[in-house]
Design an enzyme around this catalytic site. Sequence first.
Site, mmCIF file in Angstrom:
data_model
loop_
_atom_site.group_PDB
_atom_site.id
_atom_site.type_symbol
_atom_site.label_atom_id
_atom_site.label_comp_id
_atom_site.label_asym_id
_atom_site.label_seq_id
_atom_site.Cartn_x
_atom_site.Cartn_y
_atom_site.Cartn_z
ATOM 1 N N SER A 9 8.532 30.315 27.496
ATOM 2 C CA SER A 9 7.645 30.554 28.283
ATOM 3 C C SER A 9 6.523 30.063 28.768
ATOM 4 C CB SER A 9 7.492 32.511 29.315
ATOM 5 O OG SER A 9 6.969 32.650 27.297
ATOM 6 N N ALA A 10 6.021 29.286 27.478
ATOM 7 C CA ALA A 10 4.506 29.389 26.795
ATOM 8 C C ALA A 10 3.439 29.452 27.868
ATOM 9 C CB ALA A 10 4.961 27.425 27.051
ATOM 10 N N TYR A 43 11.225 39.382 34.355
ATOM 11 C CA TYR A 43 11.091 39.885 32.972
ATOM 12 C C TYR A 43 9.822 40.732 32.454
ATOM 13 C CZ TYR A 43 9.832 36.884 29.333
ATOM 14 O OH TYR A 43 9.097 35.406 28.656
ATOM 15 N N ASP A 91 13.757 34.553 14.673
ATOM 16 C CA ASP A 91 15.055 35.428 14.381
ATOM 17 C C ASP A 91 14.329 36.605 15.025
ATOM 18 O OD1 ASP A 91 12.838 36.086 12.920
ATOM 19 O OD2 ASP A 91 14.193 35.111 10.567
ATOM 20 N N THR A 122 7.128 34.044 13.313
ATOM 21 C CA THR A 122 5.713 34.493 12.816
ATOM 22 C C THR A 122 4.963 35.259 12.782
ATOM 23 O OG1 THR A 122 5.597 31.496 13.495
ATOM 24 C CG2 THR A 122 3.825 32.495 12.782
ATOM 25 N N GLY A 124 2.462 38.317 13.208
ATOM 26 C CA GLY A 124 1.120 38.196 13.275
ATOM 27 C C GLY A 124 1.065 38.246 14.428
ATOM 28 N N ASP A 204 -7.619 68.246 48.884
ATOM 29 C CA ASP A 204 -7.514 66.561 49.850
ATOM 30 C C ASP A 204 -8.476 66.712 51.609
ATOM 31 O OD1 ASP A 204 -6.680 64.426 50.407
ATOM 32 O OD2 ASP A 204 -4.999 65.017 50.287
#
Length: 432
Positions: A9-10, A43, A91, A122, A124, A204
């Site tokens: 998606s970057a 998504y 992964d 990666t 973290g 109300d």
Amino acid sequence: MSKVYVAMSADIIHHGHMNVINKARELGEVIVGLHTDEVISSYWRNPILTYEERKGIVQNLKGVSQVIPQNTLDQVPNLLELRPDYVVHGDDWKEGFQKNLRDRVINTLKEWGGELIEIKYTEGVSISKLDDAINQIGTTPQVRMKKLRKAIDSKGLIRVMEAHNGLTGLIVEKTRVEQEGKIKEFDAMWVSSLCDSTAKGKPDIELVDLTSRLNTINDILEVTTKPIILDGDTGGEIEHFTYTVKTLERLGVSAVIIEDKIGLKKNSLFGTDVQQTQDSIEHFCEKIAAGRNARVTKDFMVIARIESLILKAGMEDALKRAKAYIEAGADGIMIHSQSKEPKEILEFCAEYKKIENKVPLVVVPTSYCQITEAELAEAGANVVIYANHLIRSAYPAMVKTAESILTHERALEANEYCMPIKQILTLIPGGQ
Ligand code: SPV
Ligand code: MG
């Protein structure tokens, strides 16, 4: 040279992406399948950057030779077209909601002897974490205000949940569920007159004045970044409503919804059990137009709420009002119903679809709660508001605890209804 496919998606590029691209580069010519804006919002949430902006960044990354749109979260349609030798992915999708997508990639690549290369996730770094970090920085009134229109324009149906203080604002801001390959969140907050009044121990009936409502809004604004829709009751006098619009817009509230009633307002869900009077079309149109003229930018929305079904004035009256309110400049229409069945709402939606210059349609399925979001989207609704559910669920839990302490003359037995002390101490970060 081998063909290597990488989907992403970057929206926020981080070193995890670079690890994937560097691996792909070693294997051959890298083609990035960039999720379109529609895919990202289907998504998850609306992307921060548009497809074209993200494409501009990704195609300038070292080693990327081509960027093509990926129109589904599923990589398979693009893979069938490109028949790459490799697909590279982190992964982290071996488990969880993306597992299914991974299996499809593996099976498809088998057709021509392609291979899935997975690199160690990666640690973290994750988009969700970065997203939270960005939200932590905060937002500005203008940025927040624009988000509502943008969400309505880019999603089929947006989900809105009530918030009546900072804590419930945080629940709406942060609650996230992963299910069937999608991350589900609320898109915006509804500052309900019923919940805001109830939280203050008041009825109300437009008794809680604007200053007090603004205090609630401010508490929510301080700790959240999602857009806010204010339940503006009747909007009051036209001369007052223009000031309300200016104040809300200045604060960064995205929309106000005003209902076409006049005189002492009672909650709609009483229906005809109490005396309630509907405003004339002419007068309410004047109020809508005045609100529209008072706003400074078109980012702020004035939404008109139709009470004809609540007050048994009929479907024809509801549709006539919808057309008139749109003509008067309403940026959205809310149709309300207190029927236990969704029949009349669906009937309205079907007729509303035929209106040529229609504007976004808002629905509030409190009494007809069996209806699903998919059914509402199919009917043409653009905004679904869960108008009172946080306060309605909190109140019985609190009463149970209070009763338990009275019954047992100590707090031990109430512990089972309470979150642990440690958890409440650390619920809101920054207290230590
Ligand atoms: C509110 O939440 O205050 C509303 C929606 O106006 S309803 O209570 O259904 O009238
Ligand atoms: Mg209300």
